[in-house]
Design an enzyme around this catalytic site. Structure first.
Site, PDB file in Angstrom:
ATOM      1  CB  SER A   8      58.210  22.936   8.567  1.00 22.16           C
ATOM      2  OG  SER A   8      58.003  23.934   7.579  1.00 22.16           O
ATOM      3  CG  HIS A  33      59.149  19.748   5.565  1.00 20.52           C
ATOM      4  ND1 HIS A  33      58.691  18.612   4.942  1.00 20.52           N
ATOM      5  CD2 HIS A  33      58.243  20.722   5.257  1.00 20.52           C
ATOM      6  CE1 HIS A  33      57.571  18.874   4.287  1.00 20.52           C
ATOM      7  NE2 HIS A  33      57.280  20.159   4.464  1.00 20.52           N
ATOM      8  CG  ASP A  35      56.926  23.824   3.743  1.00 19.46           C
ATOM      9  OD1 ASP A  35      56.434  22.769   3.306  1.00 19.46           O
ATOM     10  OD2 ASP A  35      57.063  24.059   4.965  1.00 19.46           O
ATOM     11  CG  MET A  37      54.852  27.405  -0.608  1.00 23.75           C
ATOM     12  SD  MET A  37      53.922  28.285   0.663  1.00 23.75           S
ATOM     13  CE  MET A  37      54.223  27.243   2.090  1.00 23.75           C
ATOM     14  CG  HIS A  66      56.042  19.900   0.942  1.00 24.89           C
ATOM     15  ND1 HIS A  66      55.219  20.303   1.976  1.00 24.89           N
ATOM     16  CD2 HIS A  66      55.220  19.415  -0.025  1.00 24.89           C
ATOM     17  CE1 HIS A  66      53.958  20.083   1.637  1.00 24.89           C
ATOM     18  NE2 HIS A  66      53.933  19.550   0.436  1.00 24.89           N
ATOM     19  CG  MET A  68      53.242  22.686  -1.285  1.00 25.03           C
ATOM     20  SD  MET A  68      53.109  23.504   0.313  1.00 25.03           S
ATOM     21  CE  MET A  68      54.844  23.583   0.761  1.00 25.03           C
ATOM     22  CG  MET A 137      49.710  17.981   2.310  1.00 23.56           C
ATOM     23  SD  MET A 137      51.192  18.604   3.150  1.00 23.56           S
ATOM     24  CE  MET A 137      50.570  20.102   3.921  1.00 23.56           C
ATOM     25  N   GLY A 142      50.133  25.698   2.095  1.00 25.68           N
ATOM     26  CA  GLY A 142      50.311  27.097   1.718  1.00 25.68           C
ATOM     27  C   GLY A 142      50.655  28.017   2.876  1.00 25.68           C
ATOM     28  N   GLY A 145      51.093  27.180  10.751  1.00 28.77           N
ATOM     29  CA  GLY A 145      50.282  27.576  11.903  1.00 28.77           C
ATOM     30  C   GLY A 145      48.799  27.302  11.790  1.00 28.77           C
ATOM     31  CG  ASP A 175      53.838  19.351   6.174  1.00 27.86           C
ATOM     32  OD1 ASP A 175      53.898  20.095   7.177  1.00 27.86           O
ATOM     33  OD2 ASP A 175      54.207  19.711   5.037  1.00 27.86           O
ATOM     34  N   GLY A 176      51.472  19.416   8.908  1.00 30.34           N
ATOM     35  CA  GLY A 176      50.441  20.429   9.110  1.00 30.34           C
ATOM     36  C   GLY A 176      49.739  20.293  10.448  1.00 30.34           C
ATOM     37  N   GLY A 177      49.915  21.306  11.297  1.00 23.90           N
ATOM     38  CA  GLY A 177      49.220  21.316  12.585  1.00 23.90           C
ATOM     39  C   GLY A 177      49.718  20.269  13.568  1.00 23.90           C
TER      40      GLY A 177
HETATM   41  C1  DX5 Z   1      52.152  23.975   4.915  1.00 21.41           C
HETATM   42  C2  DX5 Z   1      53.531  23.400   4.926  1.00 21.41           C
HETATM   43  C3  DX5 Z   1      53.989  22.905   6.240  1.00 21.41           C
HETATM   44  C4  DX5 Z   1      54.064  23.950   7.319  1.00 21.41           C
HETATM   45  C5  DX5 Z   1      53.616  23.308   8.581  1.00 21.41           C
HETATM   46  O1  DX5 Z   1      51.865  24.352   3.609  1.00 21.41           O
HETATM   47  O2  DX5 Z   1      53.616  22.308   4.020  1.00 21.41           O
HETATM   48  O3  DX5 Z   1      55.246  22.225   6.124  1.00 21.41           O
HETATM   49  O4  DX5 Z   1      55.340  24.471   7.527  1.00 21.41           O
HETATM   50  O5  DX5 Z   1      53.535  24.273   9.562  1.00 21.41           O
HETATM   51  P1  DX5 Z   1      52.857  23.976  10.976  1.00 21.41           P
HETATM   52  O6  DX5 Z   1      53.634  22.855  11.614  1.00 21.41           O
HETATM   53  O7  DX5 Z   1      52.966  25.268  11.668  1.00 21.41           O
HETATM   54  O8  DX5 Z   1      51.430  23.558  10.688  1.00 21.41           O
HETATM   55 ZN    ZN Z   2      55.469  21.139   4.089  1.00 22.56          ZN
END
Ligand code: DX5
Ligand code: ZN
Length: 225
Positions: A8, A33, A35, A37, A66, A68, A137, A142, A145, A175-177
Protein backbone atom coordinates in the site's frame (compact mmCIF):
# COMPACT_ATOMS: atom_id res chain seq x y z
CA UNK A 1 -1.54 -20.88 -6.03
CA UNK A 2 0.79 -18.72 -4.00
CA UNK A 3 -0.68 -15.65 -2.34
CA UNK A 4 0.26 -12.28 -3.74
CA UNK A 5 1.48 -9.13 -2.05
CA UNK A 6 0.24 -5.65 -2.92
CA UNK A 7 2.18 -2.96 -1.01
CA UNK A 8 0.00 0.00 0.00
CA UNK A 9 1.55 3.28 -1.16
CA UNK A 10 -0.16 5.08 1.74
CA UNK A 11 2.92 4.25 3.81
CA UNK A 12 5.44 5.31 1.12
CA UNK A 13 7.29 8.62 0.95
CA UNK A 14 4.93 10.73 -1.19
CA UNK A 15 7.83 12.96 -2.28
CA UNK A 16 9.44 9.91 -3.87
CA UNK A 17 6.56 7.68 -4.97
CA UNK A 18 8.33 6.54 -8.13
CA UNK A 19 11.36 5.38 -6.17
CA UNK A 20 9.14 3.57 -3.66
CA UNK A 21 7.37 1.73 -6.48
CA UNK A 22 10.61 0.73 -8.15
CA UNK A 23 12.13 -0.45 -4.90
CA UNK A 24 9.10 -2.56 -4.02
CA UNK A 25 8.91 -3.93 -7.54
CA UNK A 26 12.55 -4.98 -7.33
CA UNK A 27 11.76 -6.65 -4.01
CA UNK A 28 9.03 -8.80 -5.56
CA UNK A 29 5.79 -6.82 -5.13
CA UNK A 30 2.98 -8.29 -7.23
CA UNK A 31 1.12 -5.02 -7.70
CA UNK A 32 0.29 -1.80 -5.87
CA UNK A 33 -2.61 -0.74 -3.69
CA UNK A 34 -3.66 2.92 -3.82
CA UNK A 35 -5.85 4.23 -1.03
CA UNK A 36 -8.32 6.90 -2.08
CA UNK A 37 -10.01 8.88 0.71
CA UNK A 38 -12.55 11.69 0.50
CA UNK A 39 -12.64 13.09 4.04
CA UNK A 40 -16.24 11.90 4.34
CA UNK A 41 -16.40 8.12 4.16
CA UNK A 42 -13.21 8.14 6.20
CA UNK A 43 -11.78 11.05 8.23
CA UNK A 44 -8.81 11.60 5.94
CA UNK A 45 -7.86 12.64 2.40
CA UNK A 46 -5.62 10.73 0.07
CA UNK A 47 -4.78 10.13 -3.61
CA UNK A 48 -6.94 10.79 -6.65
CA UNK A 49 -6.96 9.63 -10.28
CA UNK A 50 -3.89 11.73 -11.07
CA UNK A 51 -1.86 9.78 -8.55
CA UNK A 52 -2.92 6.55 -10.22
CA UNK A 53 -1.96 8.01 -13.58
CA UNK A 54 1.48 9.01 -12.28
CA UNK A 55 2.08 5.54 -10.83
CA UNK A 56 0.90 3.97 -14.08
CA UNK A 57 3.80 5.70 -15.85
CA UNK A 58 6.44 4.04 -13.67
CA UNK A 59 5.24 0.44 -13.38
CA UNK A 60 3.63 -2.20 -15.53
CA UNK A 61 2.45 -4.14 -12.47
CA UNK A 62 -1.28 -4.20 -11.63
CA UNK A 63 -2.62 -1.14 -9.80
CA UNK A 64 -5.71 -1.31 -7.63
CA UNK A 65 -7.64 1.69 -6.37
CA UNK A 66 -9.25 1.19 -2.95
CA UNK A 67 -12.02 3.80 -2.98
CA UNK A 68 -12.87 4.93 0.54
CA UNK A 69 -15.30 7.53 -0.81
CA UNK A 70 -19.07 7.98 -0.74
CA UNK A 71 -20.99 7.04 -3.89
CA UNK A 72 -17.89 5.58 -5.53
CA UNK A 73 -19.78 4.90 -8.78
CA UNK A 74 -19.33 8.64 -9.57
CA UNK A 75 -15.59 8.16 -9.98
CA UNK A 76 -15.03 4.59 -11.16
CA UNK A 77 -14.46 5.63 -14.76
CA UNK A 78 -11.89 8.28 -13.76
CA UNK A 79 -9.82 5.66 -11.97
CA UNK A 80 -10.08 3.14 -14.80
CA UNK A 81 -9.07 5.82 -17.31
CA UNK A 82 -6.13 6.73 -15.09
CA UNK A 83 -4.87 3.17 -15.39
CA UNK A 84 -6.30 1.24 -12.45
CA UNK A 85 -6.61 -2.45 -13.32
CA UNK A 86 -8.90 -3.06 -10.39
CA UNK A 87 -11.33 -0.76 -8.60
CA UNK A 88 -12.51 -1.65 -5.11
CA UNK A 89 -15.59 0.06 -3.68
CA UNK A 90 -16.97 -0.14 -0.14
CA UNK A 91 -20.31 -1.87 0.37
CA UNK A 92 -21.14 0.77 3.03
CA UNK A 93 -20.50 3.68 0.68
CA UNK A 94 -23.29 3.22 -1.83
CA UNK A 95 -26.89 2.04 -2.15
CA UNK A 96 -25.92 1.03 -5.71
CA UNK A 97 -23.32 -1.63 -5.09
CA UNK A 98 -24.50 -3.83 -7.96
CA UNK A 99 -24.37 -0.86 -10.34
CA UNK A 100 -20.85 0.11 -9.22
CA UNK A 101 -19.60 -3.43 -9.77
CA UNK A 102 -21.27 -3.73 -13.18
CA UNK A 103 -19.94 -0.36 -14.29
CA UNK A 104 -16.38 -1.28 -13.30
CA UNK A 105 -16.51 -4.45 -15.36
CA UNK A 106 -18.15 -2.71 -18.35
CA UNK A 107 -15.21 -0.33 -18.34
CA UNK A 108 -12.86 -3.29 -18.61
CA UNK A 109 -11.44 -3.29 -15.10
CA UNK A 110 -11.70 -5.87 -12.35
CA UNK A 111 -14.34 -5.19 -9.72
CA UNK A 112 -13.76 -5.53 -6.00
CA UNK A 113 -15.99 -4.91 -2.97
CA UNK A 114 -14.65 -4.10 0.48
CA UNK A 115 -16.31 -4.51 3.87
CA UNK A 116 -15.40 -2.69 7.09
CA UNK A 117 -14.77 -4.72 10.26
CA UNK A 118 -18.22 -3.83 11.65
CA UNK A 119 -20.20 -4.67 8.51
CA UNK A 120 -22.14 -7.94 8.28
CA UNK A 121 -20.57 -10.06 5.55
CA UNK A 122 -24.04 -10.83 4.20
CA UNK A 123 -23.94 -7.61 2.13
CA UNK A 124 -21.52 -9.47 -0.15
CA UNK A 125 -23.89 -12.30 -0.98
CA UNK A 126 -26.01 -10.68 -3.73
CA UNK A 127 -22.94 -9.56 -5.71
CA UNK A 128 -20.57 -12.41 -4.88
CA UNK A 129 -20.87 -14.08 -8.29
CA UNK A 130 -20.06 -10.80 -10.08
CA UNK A 131 -16.85 -10.00 -8.24
CA UNK A 132 -13.19 -10.33 -9.14
CA UNK A 133 -12.16 -9.59 -5.57
CA UNK A 134 -13.50 -9.36 -2.03
CA UNK A 135 -11.55 -7.13 0.35
CA UNK A 136 -11.96 -7.91 4.05
CA UNK A 137 -10.76 -4.88 6.03
CA UNK A 138 -8.78 -5.95 9.08
CA UNK A 139 -8.66 -2.41 10.53
CA UNK A 140 -11.13 0.45 10.36
CA UNK A 141 -10.16 2.26 7.15
CA UNK A 142 -8.68 5.74 7.01
CA UNK A 143 -5.22 5.36 8.50
CA UNK A 144 -2.13 3.25 8.04
CA UNK A 145 -0.17 1.65 10.85
CA UNK A 146 -3.12 0.39 12.90
CA UNK A 147 -3.28 -2.86 14.82
CA UNK A 148 -4.77 -5.90 13.09
CA UNK A 149 -8.24 -6.83 14.42
CA UNK A 150 -8.00 -10.55 15.32
CA UNK A 151 -11.67 -11.32 14.51
CA UNK A 152 -10.81 -10.65 10.85
CA UNK A 153 -9.35 -14.14 10.48
CA UNK A 154 -12.76 -15.73 11.04
CA UNK A 155 -14.33 -13.31 8.55
CA UNK A 156 -11.77 -14.28 5.92
CA UNK A 157 -12.55 -17.96 6.56
CA UNK A 158 -16.27 -17.31 6.06
CA UNK A 159 -15.78 -15.47 2.76
CA UNK A 160 -13.40 -18.17 1.55
CA UNK A 161 -16.09 -20.77 2.23
CA UNK A 162 -18.73 -18.74 0.36
CA UNK A 163 -16.45 -18.21 -2.64
CA UNK A 164 -15.64 -21.92 -2.77
CA UNK A 165 -19.34 -22.81 -2.52
CA UNK A 166 -20.11 -20.89 -5.72
CA UNK A 167 -16.83 -22.05 -7.35
CA UNK A 168 -15.77 -18.41 -7.64
CA UNK A 169 -12.24 -17.68 -8.78
CA UNK A 170 -12.38 -14.23 -7.14
CA UNK A 171 -9.40 -13.06 -5.14
CA UNK A 172 -9.77 -12.73 -1.38
CA UNK A 173 -7.79 -9.78 -0.09
CA UNK A 174 -7.01 -8.55 3.42
CA UNK A 175 -5.97 -4.97 4.22
CA UNK A 176 -4.85 -3.44 7.51
CA UNK A 177 -2.25 -4.34 10.11
CA UNK A 178 -0.66 -7.05 7.96
CA UNK A 179 2.80 -7.98 9.27
CA UNK A 180 4.82 -11.21 9.10
CA UNK A 181 3.08 -12.18 12.35
CA UNK A 182 -0.52 -11.52 11.24
CA UNK A 183 -0.08 -12.72 7.65
CA UNK A 184 0.10 -16.38 8.67
CA UNK A 185 -3.42 -16.50 10.13
CA UNK A 186 -5.18 -14.83 7.20
CA UNK A 187 -3.30 -16.96 4.69
CA UNK A 188 -4.35 -20.11 6.52
CA UNK A 189 -7.94 -18.80 6.48
CA UNK A 190 -7.83 -18.55 2.70
CA UNK A 191 -6.63 -15.07 1.75
CA UNK A 192 -5.05 -14.87 -1.70
CA UNK A 193 -3.85 -11.24 -1.72
CA UNK A 194 -2.31 -9.34 1.19
CA UNK A 195 -2.05 -5.55 1.35
CA UNK A 196 0.71 -4.17 3.54
CA UNK A 197 1.71 -0.54 4.05
CA UNK A 198 3.86 0.00 7.14
CA UNK A 199 5.23 -3.54 7.05
CA UNK A 200 6.66 -2.82 3.57
CA UNK A 201 7.63 0.85 3.61
CA UNK A 202 8.49 1.26 7.30
CA UNK A 203 12.24 0.63 7.36
CA UNK A 204 14.22 -1.20 4.74
CA UNK A 205 11.91 -2.13 1.87
CA UNK A 206 13.99 -4.95 0.36
CA UNK A 207 14.42 -6.65 3.72
CA UNK A 208 10.75 -6.15 4.69
CA UNK A 209 9.61 -7.72 1.44
CA UNK A 210 12.01 -10.60 1.84
CA UNK A 211 10.58 -11.44 5.27
CA UNK A 212 6.95 -11.05 4.17
CA UNK A 213 7.46 -13.12 1.06
CA UNK A 214 9.16 -15.88 3.07
CA UNK A 215 6.13 -16.05 5.36
CA UNK A 216 3.82 -16.12 2.36
CA UNK A 217 5.81 -18.94 0.82
CA UNK A 218 5.22 -20.97 3.97
CA UNK A 219 8.40 -20.11 5.89
CA UNK A 220 8.54 -18.80 9.42
CA UNK A 221 8.57 -15.09 10.27
CA UNK A 222 12.11 -14.26 11.32
CA UNK A 223 11.30 -11.03 13.06
CA UNK A 224 7.62 -11.02 13.86
CA UNK A 225 6.55 -7.42 14.34
C1 DX5 B 1 -6.29 1.79 5.58
C2 DX5 B 1 -5.85 1.45 4.19
C3 DX5 B 1 -4.73 0.49 4.11
C4 DX5 B 1 -3.46 0.95 4.76
C5 DX5 B 1 -2.84 -0.24 5.41
O1 DX5 B 1 -7.37 2.66 5.48
O2 DX5 B 1 -6.93 0.89 3.46
O3 DX5 B 1 -4.49 0.10 2.76
O4 DX5 B 1 -2.52 1.48 3.87
O5 DX5 B 1 -1.74 0.17 6.13
P1 DX5 B 1 -0.99 -0.80 7.15
O6 DX5 B 1 -0.50 -1.98 6.35
O7 DX5 B 1 0.07 0.05 7.70
O8 DX5 B 1 -2.02 -1.23 8.17
ZN1 ZN C 1 -6.43 0.06 1.49
Amino acid sequence: MRARLFPSLLAADFANLGDAIQEAEAGGADGFHLDVMDGQFVPNFNFGPRTVEACRRVTALPLEAHLMIVQPERFVSDFVQAGANRVIVHAEATPHLHRAVGLTRELGAQAGVSVNPGTPLEVLRPVLGDLDLVLVMSVNPGLGGQRFIPGSVERVRTVRRWLDEVSSGAELEVDGGITPATATGVLAAGASVLVAGSAVFGGEVARNLEVLRAVMAGGQPEEAS
